[in-house]
Design a protein around this motif. Structure first.
Motif, PDB file in Angstrom:
ATOM      1  N   LEU A   1       0.822  -1.204   0.000  1.00 31.48           N
ATOM      2  CA  LEU A   1       0.000   0.000   0.000  1.00 31.48           C
ATOM      3  C   LEU A   1       0.863   1.264   0.000  1.00 31.48           C
ATOM      4  O   LEU A   1       0.487   2.266  -0.618  1.00 31.48           O
ATOM      5  CB  LEU A   1      -0.920  -0.003   1.224  1.00 31.48           C
ATOM      6  N   ALA A   2       1.999   1.244   0.685  1.00 30.28           N
ATOM      7  CA  ALA A   2       2.844   2.440   0.733  1.00 30.28           C
ATOM      8  C   ALA A   2       3.260   2.880  -0.667  1.00 30.28           C
ATOM      9  O   ALA A   2       3.304   4.076  -0.965  1.00 30.28           O
ATOM     10  CB  ALA A   2       4.072   2.174   1.599  1.00 30.28           C
ATOM     11  N   THR A  52      -8.099   3.986  13.102  1.00 28.85           N
ATOM     12  CA  THR A  52      -8.281   5.058  12.129  1.00 28.85           C
ATOM     13  C   THR A  52      -7.052   5.954  12.138  1.00 28.85           C
ATOM     14  O   THR A  52      -6.208   5.885  13.026  1.00 28.85           O
ATOM     15  CB  THR A  52      -9.523   5.916  12.455  1.00 28.85           C
ATOM     16  N   GLY A  53      -6.954   6.817  11.111  1.00 30.50           N
ATOM     17  CA  GLY A  53      -5.892   7.803  11.059  1.00 30.50           C
ATOM     18  C   GLY A  53      -4.530   7.191  10.752  1.00 30.50           C
ATOM     19  O   GLY A  53      -4.409   6.188  10.038  1.00 30.50           O
ATOM     20  N   ILE A  54      -3.477   7.786  11.333  1.00 30.48           N
ATOM     21  CA  ILE A  54      -2.107   7.357  11.079  1.00 30.48           C
ATOM     22  C   ILE A  54      -1.896   5.907  11.495  1.00 30.48           C
ATOM     23  O   ILE A  54      -1.216   5.134  10.800  1.00 30.48           O
ATOM     24  CB  ILE A  54      -1.116   8.271  11.824  1.00 30.48           C
ATOM     25  N   MET A 111      -1.888  -0.873   7.660  1.00 37.55           N
ATOM     26  CA  MET A 111      -2.037  -1.346   6.285  1.00 37.55           C
ATOM     27  C   MET A 111      -0.709  -1.346   5.542  1.00 37.55           C
ATOM     28  O   MET A 111      -0.469  -2.175   4.666  1.00 37.55           O
ATOM     29  CB  MET A 111      -3.074  -0.490   5.553  1.00 37.55           C
ATOM     30  N   PHE A 112       0.194  -0.406   5.877  1.00 40.76           N
ATOM     31  CA  PHE A 112       1.525  -0.410   5.278  1.00 40.76           C
ATOM     32  C   PHE A 112       2.257  -1.711   5.583  1.00 40.76           C
ATOM     33  O   PHE A 112       3.132  -2.139   4.821  1.00 40.76           O
ATOM     34  CB  PHE A 112       2.346   0.771   5.804  1.00 40.76           C
ATOM     35  N   GLU A 134       5.451   9.388   8.810  1.00 42.25           N
ATOM     36  CA  GLU A 134       5.109   8.975  10.173  1.00 42.25           C
ATOM     37  C   GLU A 134       4.554   7.552  10.182  1.00 42.25           C
ATOM     38  O   GLU A 134       4.945   6.713  11.010  1.00 42.25           O
ATOM     39  CB  GLU A 134       4.101   9.945  10.782  1.00 42.25           C
ATOM     40  N   ALA A 135       3.645   7.261   9.253  1.00 37.13           N
ATOM     41  CA  ALA A 135       3.073   5.918   9.195  1.00 37.13           C
ATOM     42  C   ALA A 135       4.106   4.900   8.724  1.00 37.13           C
ATOM     43  O   ALA A 135       4.169   3.773   9.232  1.00 37.13           O
ATOM     44  CB  ALA A 135       1.859   5.916   8.262  1.00 37.13           C
TER      45      ALA A 135
END
Length: 639
Positions: free
Chosen positions: A152-153, A196-198, A204-205, A235-236
């Protein structure tokens, strides 16, 4: 030591490169470059994703190069198909919207590698060579940057770089699912079953081989991720990135020669390290991305060889060479300089004795390993013996002392050097009679003296053609982007001795230029021309060809672009210092060396105005052409 030479042409097959480029002129240019960077690879050109898929199905491509600007739909599905059909292939994306932090942080992890536009040819070549090169050969390297690891990234970076608005449905192999909202190139929302969010984005990354689908459906969700997409992405990514597994502790220590490679292009560091390590696995190679870090590594490791780029982010390679020479222990270390700035590199190599070889970027691995092999096999260089410093009994005044430096059998250079207090000067011989250079005989001894310059200031005049102009919120000139309207310049010497020494019947034009670490001029060279200076016609009218709004520090600024048929022309005046005069073997002026001590210049649109009456500007940065001459100048007004 084992031989470093291992030809890249030894591959049994002829793996292909597929270039996805819908602009014919760029396709021809990139294909031409690939013939140099990958001469043994077949190249197929596709204008659409369908054509690229057809080419891929006919062979077994090693590399996809995708040039998209702006982005277009379908890339998510295309890369997932290629991951399934060609998992060991690699992909290089040419895009203008990926910050360098993301490019460098994901070099050895991401399936999609990015080059940010505009890019230098050397950087493109290094990336192609690294992706096609020796890092394919080892077991630990085979998973690096392959479509097998597409996640995903990669897709998020792809969509954000293209400035798209899209919703990505993400399905993990374990039955988990999530969604990512991207709005006009910004990450707006991420959600999984539990987060949710970061945190959701990071989760998911970390999913292996997810199924990702672009969807047009709109789900009413509040924004859970704020700020620029690159900040949220990093950040993620750093939260999700697994620790690299290494077997260095179990591997036996290497016993080969020590090499430090200093370059700010991450892909080139990878390419050089892999090429040399593949040729000789015992080499002990250390990399550094900046001049300061390179000096620290060199002084700590004391390597057998340094590979040094000329253009570095903090200061240039010539400064690295100078600092190493000042260190007695490191002064004898041989340096192989590598750069695409050929003129500056050659000038630096002539100035510093610790540079033993140079290589022009872009280069092939064969040429690099051959040169490294010959350099390492050469006799050790003797240590530089420096005289110990002598403390003077009292400060000495600052004086200008002309010195003659012999450059070789065909050239001598007269330099004006500033001796800074406190110094002790050896007794000076009685001054010889002086004559203007134009009156010297055509054959003279290299020990002849030249006139001393009482005041070494020179006023340089240069006509510029305005390429664009920014106006402040008060509609005053704020910044100017310009290029030389003519290569010839005017010179006014403030010293009577200099006026007599420099022939008035010859003119001068721009020569090679040296920049400091901030991209500003430090040294300007002028070469004589057969024609005397002829002033250009100033054009103070400004016919607008285009208008744009650009963000300023506080408020939006207006940027004006002149019409091509009526360029605005102005004159720049700069107060410089005479740094030296290079003479030919017949004592004709070969080159003037001018030091650029301040970035403050004067700009005038009045052809009869004196330089002191011009508006004050700062020469914020300068762009050089391939020959090292001034191509563009960026000027900012001084309030």
């Amino acid at each position: 030591m084992p031989s470093l030479h291992q030809s890249s042409k030894a591959t049994a097959a002829r793996p292909s490169v597929i270039l996805l480029e819908d602009y014919d002129a760029l396709a021809v240019a990139i294909r031409s470059a690939l013939k140099k960077f990958a001469p043994d690879r077949g190249v197929g050109i596709a204008r659409t994703l369908t054509e690229a898929e057809t080419l891929a199905n006919k062979g077994d491509p090693d590399l996809f190069i995708v040039d998209f600007d702006p982005s277009f739909p379908g890339l998510t599905a295309f890369f997932q198909k290629m991951r399934k059909g060609h998992p060991d292939a690699r992909a290089l994306v040419l895009s203008g919207g990926v910050p360098v932090d993301i490019v460098n942080d994901r070099r050895t992890h991401g399936a999609l590698q990015f080059i940010e536009k505009p890019y230098e040819v050397a950087d493109f070549g290094a990336s192609v060579q690294a992706l096609l090169g020796s890092w394919n050969t080892s077991e630990t390297a085979r998973s690096r940057a392959t479509l097998r690891s597409l996640g995903l990234a990669d897709i998020v970076a792809l969509q954000c770089a293209g400035g798209r608005s899209v919703i990505l449905d993400v399905a993990g192999t374990g039955g988990n699912s999530g969604i990512v909202h991207i709005s006009r190139g910004q990450i707006a929302h991420a959600e999984t079953d539990e987060q949710t969010g970061i945190d959701a984005l990071a989760e998911m990354f970390n999913w292996s081989s997810p199924r990702i689908r672009e969807t047009d459906k709109r789900i009413s969700k509040s924004r859970t991720i704020q700020g620029p997409w690159a900040t949220a992405f990093l950040e993620a990514w750093r939260q999700a990135r697994p620790e690299e597994k290494t077997t260095d502790e179990q591997a036996p220590p290497k016993t080969g020669k020590k090499i430090v490679v200093v370059d700010d292009t991450e892909m080139l560091l990878i390419f050089v390290e892999d090429a040399l390590s593949t040729a000789d696995s015992q080499l002990q190679i250390t990399t550094a991305p900046s001049g300061a870090d390179g000096i620290r590594q060199i002084e700590s490791i004391m390597p057998d060889l340094v590979l040094l780029d000329y253009s570095l982010p903090d200061f240039n390679g010539d400064e690295v060479c100078r600092r190493l020479i000042q260190n007695r222990k490191a002064a004898h270390i041989p340096i192989l300089m590598m750069s695409g700035h050929v003129a500056q590199m050659k000038t630096t190599a002539a100035r510093f004795k610790n540079i033993v070889a140079t290589i022009e970027k872009p280069f092939l691995s064969d040429a690099l390993v051959d040169l490294v092999q010959r350099t390492l096999a050469a006799e050790p260089r003797p240590a530089v013996v420096e005289r110990p410093p002598i403390s003077p009994p009292e400060p000495a005044p600052v004086v200008a002392s002309p010195t003659l430096r012999k450059e070789g059998p065909s050239q001598a250079a007269i330099e004006v050097e500033q001796e800074e207090a406190p110094t002790i000067r050896a007794p000076q011989p009685p001054p010889l009679p002086t004559r203007p250079l134009r009156d010297l005989p055509r054959t003279v001894a290299t020990s002849s003296a030249v006139p001393s310059l009482e005041k070494n200031e020179v006023v340089l005049g240069l006509f510029l053609e305005v390429m664009s102009m920014q106006l402040t919120p008060q509609l005053r000139m704020g910044a100017i982007r310009a290029r030389p309207a003519s290569s010839t310049v005017s010179l006014h010497f403030l010293s009577a001795a200099a006026q007599n020494a420099i022939p008035t019947e010859i003119g001068f034009q721009l020569g090679t230029t040296e920049l400091d670490g901030n991209g500003r001029i430090s040294v300007l060279r002028l070469v004589p021309t057969a024609q005397p200076f002829q002033p250009a016609k100033i054009q103070n009218a400004f016919e607008i060809g285009g208008v744009a709004l650009v963000p300023g520090e506080n408020r939006t600024r207006v940027q004006l672009t002149p019409a091509g048929t009526t360029p605005m022309t102005m004159e720049l005046f700069a107060n410089l210092e005479m740094g030296g005069v290079e003479l030919s073997s017949t004592f004709q002026v070969a080159q003037l060396i001018l030091k650029w001590p301040t970035n403050v210049v004067r700009i005038t649109l009045n052809p009869k105005a004196q330089q002191q009456n011009g508006a004050a500007f700062e020469a914020a940065s300068v762009k050089l052409d391939n020959s090292g001459r001034i191509a563009e100048m960026f000027l900012s007004s001084i309030k």
